[in-house]
Design an enzyme around this catalytic site. Structure first.
Site, PDB file in Angstrom:
ATOM      1  N   ARG A 102      -5.380  -8.400   5.466  1.00  0.00           N
ATOM      2  CA  ARG A 102      -5.380  -7.034   5.994  1.00  0.00           C
ATOM      3  C   ARG A 102      -4.366  -6.935   7.147  1.00  0.00           C
ATOM      4  O   ARG A 102      -4.207  -7.886   7.932  1.00  0.00           O
ATOM      5  CB  ARG A 102      -6.781  -6.743   6.510  1.00  0.00           C
ATOM      6  CG  ARG A 102      -7.012  -5.371   7.103  1.00  0.00           C
ATOM      7  CD  ARG A 102      -7.023  -4.303   6.063  1.00  0.00           C
ATOM      8  NE  ARG A 102      -7.691  -3.096   6.506  1.00  0.00           N
ATOM      9  CZ  ARG A 102      -7.600  -1.942   5.846  1.00  0.00           C
ATOM     10  NH1 ARG A 102      -6.872  -1.841   4.751  1.00  0.00           N
ATOM     11  NH2 ARG A 102      -8.239  -0.875   6.265  1.00  0.00           N
ATOM     12  N   THR A 376      -4.173   3.091  -3.649  1.00  0.00           N
ATOM     13  CA  THR A 376      -4.287   1.651  -3.406  1.00  0.00           C
ATOM     14  C   THR A 376      -4.107   1.055  -4.788  1.00  0.00           C
ATOM     15  O   THR A 376      -3.956   1.794  -5.758  1.00  0.00           O
ATOM     16  CB  THR A 376      -5.671   1.364  -2.792  1.00  0.00           C
ATOM     17  OG1 THR A 376      -5.665   1.907  -1.489  1.00  0.00           O
ATOM     18  CG2 THR A 376      -6.035  -0.095  -2.732  1.00  0.00           C
ATOM     19  N   THR A 394      -2.965  -2.541  -0.642  1.00  0.00           N
ATOM     20  CA  THR A 394      -2.673  -1.131  -0.363  1.00  0.00           C
ATOM     21  C   THR A 394      -1.641  -0.936   0.735  1.00  0.00           C
ATOM     22  O   THR A 394      -1.416  -1.821   1.569  1.00  0.00           O
ATOM     23  CB  THR A 394      -3.972  -0.398   0.040  1.00  0.00           C
ATOM     24  OG1 THR A 394      -3.738   1.002   0.069  1.00  0.00           O
ATOM     25  CG2 THR A 394      -4.494  -0.844   1.387  1.00  0.00           C
ATOM     26  N   ASN A 396      -2.334   2.052   2.101  1.00  0.00           N
ATOM     27  CA  ASN A 396      -3.292   3.078   2.501  1.00  0.00           C
ATOM     28  C   ASN A 396      -2.991   4.358   1.731  1.00  0.00           C
ATOM     29  O   ASN A 396      -3.375   4.475   0.581  1.00  0.00           O
ATOM     30  CB  ASN A 396      -3.319   3.308   4.019  1.00  0.00           C
ATOM     31  CG  ASN A 396      -4.558   4.100   4.424  1.00  0.00           C
ATOM     32  OD1 ASN A 396      -5.538   4.126   3.680  1.00  0.00           O
ATOM     33  ND2 ASN A 396      -4.540   4.745   5.575  1.00  0.00           N
TER      34      ASN A 396
HETATM   35  O1  DON Z   1      -8.668  -0.086   3.170  1.00  0.00           O
HETATM   36  C1  DON Z   1      -9.075   0.994   2.786  1.00  0.00           C
HETATM   37  O2  DON Z   1     -10.252   1.227   2.589  1.00  0.00           O
HETATM   38  C2  DON Z   1      -8.081   2.101   2.494  1.00  0.00           C
HETATM   39  N1  DON Z   1      -6.884   1.860   3.239  1.00  0.00           N
HETATM   40  C3  DON Z   1      -7.836   2.144   1.023  1.00  0.00           C
HETATM   41  C4  DON Z   1      -6.913   3.246   0.636  1.00  0.00           C
HETATM   42  C5  DON Z   1      -7.008   3.640  -0.766  1.00  0.00           C
HETATM   43  O3  DON Z   1      -7.798   3.151  -1.520  1.00  0.00           O
HETATM   44  C6  DON Z   1      -6.064   4.698  -1.170  1.00  0.00           C
HETATM   45  N2  DON Z   1      -6.367   5.174  -2.461  1.00  0.00           N
HETATM   46  N3  DON Z   1      -7.088   6.075  -2.646  1.00  0.00           N
END
Ligand code: DON
Length: 565
Positions: A102, A376, A394, A396
């Site tokens: 992350r 993502t 991702t 984001n």
């Molecule tokens: O880490 C997370 O939960 C978000 N940054 C994920 C983003 C995501 O899934 C975008 N798609 N809808």
């Protein structure tokens, strides 16, 4: 008389036929079947790359590295080297591993960096442009995964991505129109107009070539993590930051480290569930929901499905309230993991559940959960030895911060928005947070990503995950329940309409294709507000069937594809 007889006879015939048809077992939809190995990802070219690595004798982690890098080229809206993610691995010897790569807040980040002088939140800054990026983790993550669990030569895993970037690949009609629309934002937020991307209105069949990205990937191939966090690529990132008012420094890049974490392991009925712990909330939410569900009989037949959806929504609203209060980066905040998963706590938390009536979430805050895009990306891999990888990564939002690093050719994330930028102010997925997920230098922002692997009787059973922001854990939950409780094939479980609720906003979002008004009315009668939205998630999953074959299920909501042999 003759006519009457024949009319009568044909009615009988039609009735018999109708009976025969209705007695036929419902035709099952099955995903791609393979006997040895399988890759399911968001893009057919990336799945092919992974399958080729597996055929050459690479293991699931080798294939994961190659797929990750290929997605950074062919799926730039979410596939990345400028973002981060989580990988859960179950080796054929039965051992579990989870890797946290992350992004981290830069050292110059401050708790109130997205507040104006009146203390009002500035989501435009946490979501777009240079200040929105956390320090990328993907390259360090892939290097670490390969060092510990890979078997093939590193360079061979990066070569396919370099080729795709250098020679290009033809765009589908959907990709062409998406790229053309996305160009506006890339132009607006990048400090130098990335003309190779923005310079034309894309049409189906156009070949998309990314020469700077090919050079960056070559440096990563030849120098490993140093090829990204040092040398010219690091210089390009820092120069981009300086031109655009961002704060990621050379020191942030040099110091970035992904981390092996102890996976969260829980049980659902006769399956063991191996999933991601903090700084993701996804695994905790999934295990809390499965833990409560275990005590309730459920069915997807007729109106009983409304009872299940009511139960699911009531779990979600309580658990997402827990998320806001207790979940964050466990290196910075004492996340009460075992307390949250404790069976007694879960029963007590659900004590006030009323099977007849919705419990209204206190409606003081509205989020925009209904407008998110699925940007993502998740992939699932099983190799011929039975090693399995579940990986979600991702930027984001779609195209992340919309900043394409000039000279290095890749897009940076806008992951800083996953922090709670102000207590009680929703992020772009409408979820709330406070102290546990406040911004601190070097801290990881709370995620919902839920890469998950299930085993039964000590054998691999399922590999599953999805994009979808805050809907991720609830989509993973539904895929598991669809197979384990509703007897669906993996493909049917993936295709099935999805529902999502998250405490606030106090609504059930349902996919607009869902056409069963009776179920919707039953939910309304219990006091639920229902909101229609487009597709929820893109679940890419693999099931080990009873006959030993692998069923690769790619989500039809996207251009996702399975490839196996
Ligand atoms: O880490 C997370 O939960 C978000 N940054 C994920 C983003 C995501 O899934 C975008 N798609 N809808």
């Amino acid at each position: 008389m003759k006519d009457y007889l024949s009319a009568g006879a044909s009615w009988v015939l039609i009735s018999i036929l109708a009976l025969v048809i209705s007695c036929q077992p419902k035709e099952t939809t099955t995903g791609l079947l393979a006997t040895n190995a399988m890759v399911v990802s968001a893009h057919p070219l990336a799945s092919e790359v992974g399958n080729e690595i597996l055929k050459q004798g690479g293991n699931a982690v080798d294939a994961a590295v190659a797929v990750h890098m290929a997605l950074a080229v062919v799926y730039p809206q979410a596939g990345n080297i400028g973002g981060g993610g989580f990988m859960v691995v179950r080796k054929a010897d039965g051992s579990y591993h989870s890797l946290d790569y992350r992004e981290k807040a830069p050292m110059a980040a401050e708790r109130d960096m997205y507040l104006d002088e009146n203390g009002d939140a500035l989501p435009e800054k946490s979501q777009n442009g240079h200040l929105a990026s956390g320090v990328p983790g993907s390259v360090d993550g892939m290097v670490k995964a390969h060092e510990k669990l890979g078997s093939m030569e590193w360079a061979k895993l990066i070569d396919p991505a370099i080729k795709l970037a250098a020679e290009g690949f033809p765009l589908t009609e959907n990709e062409a129109s998406y790229y053309t629309r996305a160009s506006e934002n890339l132009k607006k937020y990048s400090s130098v107009d990335p003309v190779h991307f923005t310079g034309k209105a894309w049409k189906e069949g156009d070949v998309f070539v990314q020469p700077q990205l090919a050079t960056t990937l070559t440096l990563i191939r030849d120098h490993g993590r140093e090829g990204f966090y040092g040398g010219s690529v690091a210089d390009f990132i820092v120069a981009e930051m300086e031109r655009g008012g961002g704060i990621i420094s050379h020191e942030d890049l040099t110091n970035y480290e992904s981390a092996w974490r102890t996976p969260l392991v829980g049980a659902y009925k006769d399956a063991t569930v191996i999933t991601m712990g903090p700084p993701s909330s996804g695994g905790l939410i999934l295990l809390q929901m499965l833990g409560i569900l275990e005590d309730y009989p459920i069915s997807n037949k007729n109106t009983a499905y409304a009872e299940y959806l009511h139960l699911k929504t009531e779990m979600e609203r309580r658990i997402f309230a827990d998320r806001a209060a207790y979940m964050g980066d466990a290196d910075f905040f004492p996340v009460p993991v075992s307390g949250l998963l404790d069976k007694a706590y879960l029963s007590q938390r659900f004590e006030d559940f009323d099977p007849e009536l919705a419990t209204p979430s206190d409606r003081i805050m509205e989020g925009n959960v209904l407008t998110m895009s699925e940007e993502t990306t998740h992939f699932s891999i099983v190799d011929s030895q039975g090693n399995a990888v579940s990986c979600t990564t991702t930027l984001n939002g779609g195209m992340g911060s919309k900043v394409l690093v000039d000279g290095a050719g890749f897009i940076l994330n806008n992951e800083m928005d996953d922090f709670s930028i102000k207590p009680g102010f929703p992020n772009m997925f409408g979820v709330l947070g406070g102290e546990a997920n406040k911004i601190e230098p070097g801290k990881r922002m709370l995620s919902s990503m839920t890469p998950t692997i299930l085993e039964k009787n000590g054998e691999l059973y399922m590999v599953v995950g999805t994009p979808g922001g805050s809907t991720i854990p609830t989509s993973v939950f539904q895929a598991i329940v669809n197979v384990m409780d509703f007897d669906m094939s993996m493909q049917e479980a993936v295709n099935e309409n999805r529902f999502h609720s998250q405490w606030k906003p106090d609504v059930i979002a349902y996919e607009k294709e869902f056409a069963n008004n009776e179920i919707l009315e039953l939910l309304q009668a219990k006091g639920h507000e229902l909101v229609e939205r487009g597709g929820i998630g893109r679940v890419d999953a693999i099931l080990v069937r009873e006959d030993g074959q692998l069923e690769g299920a790619a989500d039809p909501r996207g251009m996702d594809a399975a490839s196996g042999y």
